[in-house]
Every structure is written in C-alpha cells, then in structure tokens.
Motif scaffolding. Sequence first.
Motif, PDB file in Angstrom:
ATOM      1  N   PHE A   1       0.845  -1.187   0.000  1.00  0.00           N
ATOM      2  CA  PHE A   1       0.000   0.000   0.000  1.00  0.00           C
ATOM      3  C   PHE A   1       0.885   1.242   0.000  1.00  0.00           C
ATOM      4  CE2 PHE A   1      -2.912  -3.163   1.552  1.00  0.00           C
ATOM      5  CZ  PHE A   1      -4.147  -2.767   1.053  1.00  0.00           C
ATOM      6  N   ASP A   2       0.473   2.248  -0.766  1.00  0.00           N
ATOM      7  CA  ASP A   2       1.168   3.535  -0.751  1.00  0.00           C
ATOM      8  C   ASP A   2       0.216   4.636  -0.269  1.00  0.00           C
ATOM      9  OD1 ASP A   2      -0.497   3.801  -2.937  1.00  0.00           O
ATOM     10  OD2 ASP A   2       1.100   4.082  -4.403  1.00  0.00           O
ATOM     11  N   THR A   3      -0.651   4.271   0.665  1.00  0.00           N
ATOM     12  CA  THR A   3      -1.636   5.183   1.242  1.00  0.00           C
ATOM     13  C   THR A   3      -0.994   6.024   2.355  1.00  0.00           C
ATOM     14  OG1 THR A   3      -2.273   3.363   2.681  1.00  0.00           O
ATOM     15  CG2 THR A   3      -3.579   3.697   0.696  1.00  0.00           C
ATOM     16  N   PRO A   4      -1.703   7.028   2.869  1.00  0.00           N
ATOM     17  CA  PRO A   4      -1.130   7.813   3.970  1.00  0.00           C
ATOM     18  C   PRO A   4      -0.820   6.990   5.220  1.00  0.00           C
ATOM     19  CG  PRO A   4      -2.923   9.024   2.934  1.00  0.00           C
ATOM     20  CD  PRO A   4      -2.926   7.650   2.323  1.00  0.00           C
ATOM     21  N   ASP A   5      -1.573   5.913   5.459  1.00  0.00           N
ATOM     22  CA  ASP A   5      -1.322   5.057   6.621  1.00  0.00           C
ATOM     23  C   ASP A   5      -1.213   3.600   6.163  1.00  0.00           C
ATOM     24  OD1 ASP A   5      -1.026   3.976   9.114  1.00  0.00           O
ATOM     25  OD2 ASP A   5      -3.051   4.444   9.819  1.00  0.00           O
ATOM     26  N   PRO A   6      -0.125   3.253   5.472  1.00  0.00           N
ATOM     27  CA  PRO A   6      -0.026   1.899   4.915  1.00  0.00           C
ATOM     28  C   PRO A   6       0.013   0.811   5.976  1.00  0.00           C
ATOM     29  CG  PRO A   6       2.072   3.054   4.721  1.00  0.00           C
ATOM     30  CD  PRO A   6       1.064   4.070   5.174  1.00  0.00           C
ATOM     31  N   ALA A   7       0.541   1.109   7.153  1.00  0.00           N
ATOM     32  CA  ALA A   7       0.613   0.083   8.196  1.00  0.00           C
ATOM     33  C   ALA A   7      -0.787  -0.393   8.590  1.00  0.00           C
ATOM     34  CB  ALA A   7       1.361   0.626   9.410  1.00  0.00           C
ATOM     35  N   ALA A   8      -1.713   0.542   8.676  1.00  0.00           N
ATOM     36  CA  ALA A   8      -3.088   0.164   9.031  1.00  0.00           C
ATOM     37  C   ALA A   8      -3.719  -0.673   7.931  1.00  0.00           C
ATOM     38  CB  ALA A   8      -3.921   1.427   9.283  1.00  0.00           C
ATOM     39  N   ASP A   9      -3.467  -0.302   6.673  1.00  0.00           N
ATOM     40  CA  ASP A   9      -3.998  -1.083   5.556  1.00  0.00           C
ATOM     41  C   ASP A   9      -3.410  -2.495   5.557  1.00  0.00           C
ATOM     42  OD1 ASP A   9      -5.752   0.819   4.195  1.00  0.00           O
ATOM     43  OD2 ASP A   9      -3.932   1.932   3.767  1.00  0.00           O
TER      44      ASP A   9
END
Length: 455
Positions: free
Chosen positions: A280-288
Amino acid sequence: MDELLTRLRAGLPADALITDPDVTASYAHDMAGFCEAGTPAVVALPSTVEHVRHVMRTATELRVPVVPQGARTGLSGAANASDGCVVLSLIRMDRILEINPVDRIAVVEPGVINATLSREVAEHGLYYPPDPSSWETCTIGGNIGTASGGLCCVKYGVTAEYVLGLDVVLADGRLLTTGRRTAKGVAGYDLTRLFVGSEGTLGIVVRAVLALRPQPPQQLALAAEFPSAAAACAAVCAIMERGHTPSLLELMDRTTVQAVNKLARMGLPDSTEALLLAAFDTPDPAADLAAVGELCTAAGAVQVVPAEDAAESDLLLQARRLSLTALETVSSATMIDDVCVPRTRLAEMLDGTAAIAATYDLTIGVCVHAGDGNTHPVVCFDHTDPDEARRARASFDAIMALGLELGGTITGEHGVGVLKKEWLARELGPVGVELQRGIKHTFDPLGILNPGKLF
C-alpha cells in the motif's frame, strides 16, 4: 534492394542505415519463443519525425514491408522481422521533450526508456505508473504498441490509461495527430486508444503525450504464506471485495517460490504452496497492511509478515522481482504465457494450470498480478528435446484455452504478435475479426505495416 537503399539514403544520414547481414540478423526478433522471423533487407535508425516519414513514403512507393521496433523486449513476436522488410528501429528517438507539472503531462519520443522517464518525472514530484518488468530497458513506444502493464496496475491502471495523445506517421508517410494535452476531451472517435496495443500495424508512433500523477507516498508491503493456491486466491477476492486499494497485489505458486528459494536462498519454507505479496502507498499503509493481514489469516494463511519500513518492503518484494529469472534457471528454455481471467476464477486458473503441467509432464511455474487477474504461467522445458518442445507448445495452447473457458482473455499485457494469432481469432469471433481487419485496411491499404501480426 538497390533501389530501396538508394531511395532511403536520399533522406537519411549515412549512419542511419545498417545493411551488414550479420548485424541486421540481430534485429530479426524480439524475446518470444516459437515465433517465426524473417530476414530484414535493411535496418533504419531514424532520429527525427521527418526521417520516419521518408522511410514510410519510400516503403509505400516501393511496396516494401516495414516492421517497427523498440527495445525488442516483447514476448509475442510482435517485433519480428519479415523477409525483405525495413526494420524501423526507433531507439534513437529518445528525447523527453517536455515535463509539465501544472498540466501533469510529459511529452516524449518513442525511444525513451520507461525507467528513464519515471526517474525524470520523479524529480518534479510526479509519477508515471506503468511499470513493465522490463522497465529498465523497454521503451515507451514499445509499451504503447503492446499496451503493456506492470506490477502497479491493480491501483493505477495500464499504459492505455496514460496516453492522452499521439503523433503517428501513417503507412503513406502522412503525419496524424490524435488526442489532446488536456485532462478532458471527447472530440470525435478515440483514435489514440485505437493505436495503443495495435503493435505497429496501423502506424508509427513518433511522439506521445502522457498523463502523470503526483508522486505517492513510499509503499509498505507484506508477505503471506498459504497452504494452497485456492486459499491465497480466496484472500485476493476478500481483499478486493472489502474495497482495499493495494498498490501491488502479487501471487507466486509453489513452483515459483521453490525456484526463487534455490536461486536466492531467501529462506521461504518448502511447505509454502502460494505466496501472496501486498503493498500500500496510502497515507497510513501500516493500518492497511494490518487489515489485509487479518483477511489473509481468515483465508487460511499460515504466516503473515508485514514490513516495518521501505527497506523491509524491498526485501519482501525481491522474491517477486526474481521470479522470472529464477524460473529461467529451471530448464534451458521458457515460454511465458499471459492469460488474464476474472479474479473470481483465479483459483480455477491456477489449479487448471497445475493439471496441465501434470498432463504434459512439464514444470510450469505461475506468477500472477493477482489484483487484476493477470496470470503468467511460465512453461519450463528443454529446447534441445523435440518432444519436450512440442509438449511445451501444446501446454501453452492448453493454458490459453483454459483462460478463455474461464471467461478471460489470451493476453493481458504482452500482446498478440505472431505467437497468439490463431487464438485472437478464437477470442474475437468472425464478426470481430472482420471489423478489425477492416480497420487495418483503412490505415494500411497496402498491408505493409508489420505484416503477419495480429491476423
């Protein structure tokens, strides 16, 4: 031959023509196996649009076939020469003409290397997403010709979605401009999309306007080990059904995992039947990643390993990057198939491919762009053994038949070229073939552009 060379020399620099047969032979084919290739009469290396127009005008007047080429990293024989043709290599047309951060576009020539463009736009805080596995060597023109994809397609889409406009030299030397530089535009038929994936059979792309995106955050990845391919495919379906948008979702079967282990000593358990990689390259990839990890566990994963930083992500993804190289060490030759099926049929595709491997007594490893259902079964065989080579080709066809049976397509990103001509006709049906041949005739009435490809 003498007249062809005389006419070509009249409009090209002396160093833009290669006639030495030992050298021209090296331009005869791309990286596909089991594809016939002819002997080119000459290789032309234009460096300007006018050079390309001169070649096409000459070819039309003399009724000589022309085969356009990029870096020849293709896997379908689309760049293979025909006897007596002019090979038109566009590798010298390699300029990035413009990068515009406001309009978020790049204007490039066809010989620009994919990775070169990606690095250049990154310096402006921008991102060109299409990333074929050969991105360090393949050209933008070749990517457009074959409508190539890559690892990030699950989130960002394929090459066709980033081509806004083209300059194309037609068979008779006329210059056609299609598309636009704007974010929107619906004037007339979409000729730009028509050229994307046409494999050089309709015209020669000499300039492209490409859409760019803002540079995303650094991605984080996880690896999940499964006791069966079916369990891994169930996890893929769950991830997509829950609305997640991974920047990468890749799957490797047992054969591929074992080949990578042998090549790189990565320490993956021998019991791994399937390895799923998600990023994931989202703002919070760890949560994803945590949410996806729970879905993998629920689907039957025996181990889920999330990365904590970019370095760990790169280590996890190294296995996928090495997969094709590793499978090439299994035997003396490989055939890489490219069948795309609905995500809901992935498990059947993998199980069916395993059954085909057993039927033909061959090693077939499968790596999958799981997020979009694009499977790459890699048939490993001894090319010096005629019977094994025959079985390899037969298994290749059986895999394509399986893909169509499951509601898929014979190629997701490699193209048709020579390798899959008969299968294209099966997929399109007689009405589809008739209409596509009519389009080909409109653009190339003499049939001189990349003859013998697609149809």
